[in-house]
Scaffold this motif. Structure first.
Motif, PDB file in Angstrom:
ATOM      1  N   GLN A  36       0.624  -1.094   0.140  1.00 50.50           N
ATOM      2  CA  GLN A  36      -0.081  -0.007   0.024  1.00 50.50           C
ATOM      3  C   GLN A  36       0.663   1.217   0.046  1.00 50.50           C
ATOM      4  OE1 GLN A  36      -2.856   0.059   2.881  1.00 50.50           O
ATOM      5  NE2 GLN A  36      -4.079  -1.726   2.338  1.00 50.50           N
ATOM      6  N   PRO A  37       0.529   2.509  -0.682  1.00 47.14           N
ATOM      7  CA  PRO A  37       1.148   3.552  -0.614  1.00 47.14           C
ATOM      8  C   PRO A  37       1.153   4.378   0.760  1.00 47.14           C
ATOM      9  CG  PRO A  37      -0.889   3.684  -1.700  1.00 47.14           C
ATOM     10  CD  PRO A  37      -0.695   2.534  -1.438  1.00 47.14           C
ATOM     11  N   ASP A  83      -0.231  10.272   2.721  1.00 47.40           N
ATOM     12  CA  ASP A  83       0.468  11.326   2.023  1.00 47.40           C
ATOM     13  C   ASP A  83      -0.046  12.699   3.235  1.00 47.40           C
ATOM     14  OD1 ASP A  83       0.803  13.983   0.707  1.00 47.40           O
ATOM     15  OD2 ASP A  83       0.789  12.827  -1.075  1.00 47.40           O
ATOM     16  N   SER A 126      -4.094  15.814  -7.983  1.00 47.13           N
ATOM     17  CA  SER A 126      -3.396  14.849  -7.679  1.00 47.13           C
ATOM     18  C   SER A 126      -3.214  13.836  -8.855  1.00 47.13           C
ATOM     19  CB  SER A 126      -3.618  14.039  -6.396  1.00 47.13           C
ATOM     20  OG  SER A 126      -4.021  15.271  -5.391  1.00 47.13           O
ATOM     21  N   GLU A 127      -3.805  13.942  -9.889  1.00 43.62           N
ATOM     22  CA  GLU A 127      -4.167  12.823 -11.019  1.00 43.62           C
ATOM     23  C   GLU A 127      -2.613  12.346 -11.437  1.00 43.62           C
ATOM     24  OE1 GLU A 127      -8.612  13.434 -12.383  1.00 43.62           O
ATOM     25  OE2 GLU A 127      -7.056  14.262 -13.629  1.00 43.62           O
ATOM     26  N   GLN A 154       0.055  12.389  -9.765  1.00 41.23           N
ATOM     27  CA  GLN A 154       0.848  11.867  -8.604  1.00 41.23           C
ATOM     28  C   GLN A 154       0.358  10.640  -8.345  1.00 41.23           C
ATOM     29  OE1 GLN A 154       0.818  14.481  -5.352  1.00 41.23           O
ATOM     30  NE2 GLN A 154       2.102  13.145  -4.210  1.00 41.23           N
ATOM     31  N   TYR A 155      -0.929  10.436  -8.424  1.00 42.18           N
ATOM     32  CA  TYR A 155      -1.487   9.081  -8.019  1.00 42.18           C
ATOM     33  C   TYR A 155      -2.374   8.255  -8.879  1.00 42.18           C
ATOM     34  CZ  TYR A 155      -0.143  10.262  -2.976  1.00 42.18           C
ATOM     35  OH  TYR A 155       0.755  10.512  -1.890  1.00 42.18           O
ATOM     36  N   LYS A 156      -2.205   6.859  -9.087  1.00 44.11           N
ATOM     37  CA  LYS A 156      -3.380   6.320  -9.669  1.00 44.11           C
ATOM     38  C   LYS A 156      -4.585   6.229  -8.790  1.00 44.11           C
ATOM     39  CE  LYS A 156      -0.534   3.492 -12.572  1.00 44.11           C
ATOM     40  NZ  LYS A 156       0.125   1.939 -12.797  1.00 44.11           N
ATOM     41  N   ALA A 160      -4.711   4.177  -5.624  1.00 45.13           N
ATOM     42  CA  ALA A 160      -3.355   4.658  -4.793  1.00 45.13           C
ATOM     43  C   ALA A 160      -3.806   6.032  -3.976  1.00 45.13           C
ATOM     44  CB  ALA A 160      -2.124   4.936  -5.421  1.00 45.13           C
ATOM     45  N   PHE A 161      -4.634   6.891  -4.798  1.00 55.68           N
ATOM     46  CA  PHE A 161      -5.100   7.956  -4.313  1.00 55.68           C
ATOM     47  C   PHE A 161      -6.066   7.598  -2.916  1.00 55.68           C
ATOM     48  CE2 PHE A 161      -8.254  11.532  -3.424  1.00 55.68           C
ATOM     49  CZ  PHE A 161      -7.186  12.583  -3.339  1.00 55.68           C
ATOM     50  N   GLU A 172      -6.192   4.908  -1.148  1.00 53.29           N
ATOM     51  CA  GLU A 172      -5.487   4.241  -0.190  1.00 53.29           C
ATOM     52  C   GLU A 172      -4.383   5.504   0.819  1.00 53.29           C
ATOM     53  OE1 GLU A 172      -5.774   1.280   1.047  1.00 53.29           O
ATOM     54  OE2 GLU A 172      -6.401   0.051  -0.386  1.00 53.29           O
ATOM     55  N   ALA A 173      -3.919   6.350  -0.023  1.00 47.37           N
ATOM     56  CA  ALA A 173      -3.162   7.197   0.500  1.00 47.37           C
ATOM     57  C   ALA A 173      -3.384   8.350   1.108  1.00 47.37           C
ATOM     58  CB  ALA A 173      -1.745   7.548  -0.476  1.00 47.37           C
TER      59      ALA A 173
END
Lengths: 217, 348
Positions: free
Chosen positions: A3-4, A7, A33-34, A36-38, A41-42, A44-45
């Motif tokens: 998991q990321p 943030d 944030s597109e 920076q993160y899939k 991942a967004f 989860e993080a």
């Protein structure tokens, strides 16, 4: 897949936006944030830690239920935009459902619904349902986890009937309960034979996550 | 000089005046237990004013507590608005599916007439019977759901919260209709013989809505509504915490506040001393399994925390004791108040 890590900067920004029910700001944080993160991942993080913080804050009397609800609703809409209902990357395990047992007050189950959807999970919603029908549905749908929300004590006591019905039929689906009677009487969940209790929507999320990680409840 | 044994009404008025009566008043806010006393099912019991009045009379006598509680069930108000009431064998009747299904319905929504509602008329009859029986010795407590909290049953919790945040225009329209209804309903109960009105307002608790939003919504609603109720009121947050808004609630003109078992009773007493009488805060859900020893412990602790100086009525935290709470526990609470609640309080 690991998991990321959370943030912390985005978490603080999104938390402020959600607590003030600022949908536009929350949406802007996501779109910024597109690169920076899939999508997952967004979730989860950023989204999961924020919703967890807000849920725990409610349990500690730091935030109000309306803030928990609005945060969940806003995040649900955000995540629906990046992880549509049929998206293959939604988490389909454990196979689970959410139910409002016997009561008509659906806020608690609606919050849990929003938090789980905002956390990328796919699950069945039975809506308001009585004990016998719930047992039949759980068996028919071969569920692994069932989240049961109640508001009134008589409904909480009906969880006992659900657990007995399932065990009699040889079904070992895990029963996770939540709602006001369980918060006000901390031993009630064991009395009704549930496998776990969630005092907040983020507790429900942690319990579900513990299944997917193979940890005991 | 305080007489040795006051009537229940004297006792309650004395504590509301922030003086010490002969003992801590006890409100056992029992509703469905009246059906047990009468040997009736819950739906049957609430179908006739005579049953409720007789049930309340028997409960007051049996447990030697200090009020008649003329509350039938919360959903009786939404029934007057045309909503559905769902009865169950072992719990309070619930409001069924919300009758406001879209915000469009709020525009032009007119409050129902209190005296044309058969269900509300039955409550008024019960209050009349209880007032006659009380003969000025026992307070008769009427109940209204606050205009700010009624929408939970009218339209559902989620849609209501979203309306508060997103549609202040529709919120204002619904409050106007609800305030008119609440004032008429409260005053009708006072005219029928109620001594005071309990204003149930759980949505105003910081557990449900942040204080800053409450100050823009539920607080002005309470100011407008309570100011037009022609009698004393007590605000009850129905298990919701009260401490962070206790001073705000004191400013609405209410005389008392229902306190949650999650509140620190001693801390809230400090804030409310001389301003608001505390009503609470025994945990009704835990009460189901209390032993006699546990009852004596919690009653003693509550009285120690909040009894000194008056301004305290021992009660449950929710405003309705669950049907499952056994008679032995209720009797033990009554005994424990006699044991620990005599003024001047002993240092325990």
């Amino acid at each position: 897949m690991p998991q990321p890590p959370p943030d912390t900067v985005l978490i603080e920004e999104l938390k402020d936006a959600l607590l003030s029910s600022d949908e536009k700001k929350a949406s802007r944080i996501l779109s910024d944030s597109e690169n920076q993160y899939k999508p997952l991942a967004f979730v989860e993080a950023v989204i999961v830690p924020v919703l967890d913080h807000i849920g725990q804050g409610w349990a500690n009397d730091q935030y109000a239920l309306s803030q928990v609800y609005m945060s969940g609703r806003i995040c649900e809409d955000l995540v629906d935009g990046i992880l549509p209902e049929k998206s293959e990357i939604r988490k389909i395990r454990p196979k689970m459902a959410i139910a409002l047992l016997s009561d008509y007050h659906s806020l608690g189950s609606r919050i849990v619904w929003a938090v789980l959807r905002a956390s990328g999970y796919h699950f069945i919603s039975y809506g308001r349902i009585e004990a016998d029908e719930l047992v039949e549905n759980i068996i028919e749908d071969r569920l692994e986890v069932v989240l049961i929300s109640v508001l009134m004590l008589p409904s909480a006591l009906q969880v006992k009937d659900v657990v007995h019905g399932l065990r009699r039929a040889g079904c070992n689906a895990k029963i996770v309960v939540g709602g006001a009677p369980f918060r006000l009487d901390k031993n009630l969940w064991t009395e009704v034979g549930a496998d776990a209790v969630g005092f907040t929507a983020s507790d429900a999320l942690s319990i579900v996550q513990s299944f997917t990680r193979g940890k005991p409840i | 000089m305080i007489p040795h044994e006051m009537t229940s009404l004297d006792r309650v008025l004395c504590t509301l005046g922030h003086n010490e009566p002969d003992r801590v008043p006890l409100f056992l806010l029992l509703t469905m237990h009246g059906a047990k006393e009468m040997g009736l099912s819950i739906p049957e019991y609430f179908s006739k004013a005579q049953y409720v009045a007789e049930g309340q009379r028997r409960l007051q006598e049996k447990y030697n507590h200090d009020c008649y509680y003329a509350f039938f069930y919360a959903a009786i108000e939404t029934a007057a608005w045309g909503g559905e009431v769902v009865f169950r064998e072992n719990g309070p009747p619930n409001a069924g599916t919300p009758f406001i299904k879209s915000l469009d319905q709020i525009e032009g929504l007119a409050p129902p007439g209190v005296k044309t509602s058969p269900a509300l008329s039955e409550v008024l009859r019960a209050i009349g019977l209880l007032a006659r029986d009380a003969d000025g010795k026992v307070p008769v407590i009427g109940v209204v759901i606050s205009p700010f909290s009624l929408p939970v049953m009218q339209m559902g919790f989620g849609p209501y919260i979203e309306m508060i945040y997103r549609r202040p225009d529709m919120f204002a329209q619904l409050m106007a209709a609800n305030e008119a209804f609440c004032i008429e309903w409260a005053n009708a109960q006072l005219e029928a013989g109620a001594t005071a009105i309990c204003y149930f307002d759980p949505v105003s608790s910081p557990a449900i809505i942040p204080r800053e939003i409450y100050l823009e919504t539920g607080h002005p609603v309470a100011m407008r509504t309570l100011g037009r109720i022609n009698g004393p009121t007590a605000t009850h947050l129905a298990s919701g915490i009260a401490l962070p808004v206790a001073e705000d609630i004191a400013g609405t003109g209410t005389a008392a506040i229902g306190v949650s078992s999650a509140d620190n009773l001693a801390a809230i007493k400090e804030i409310c001393r001389g301003k608001l009488t505390l009503i609470g805060n025994l945990n009704g859900l835990e009460m189901v399994n209390w032993t006699r020893q546990k009852v004596f412990e919690v009653v003693k602790a509550a009285i120690s925390a909040a009894g000194a100086g008056g301004g305290f009525i021992l009660s449950d935290n929710h405003g309705e004791i669950p049907y499952q709470v056994p008679e032995a526990v209720l009797l033990a609470i009554s005994e424990a108040v006699q044991a620990y609640g005599r003024y001047p309080l002993k240092s325990h």
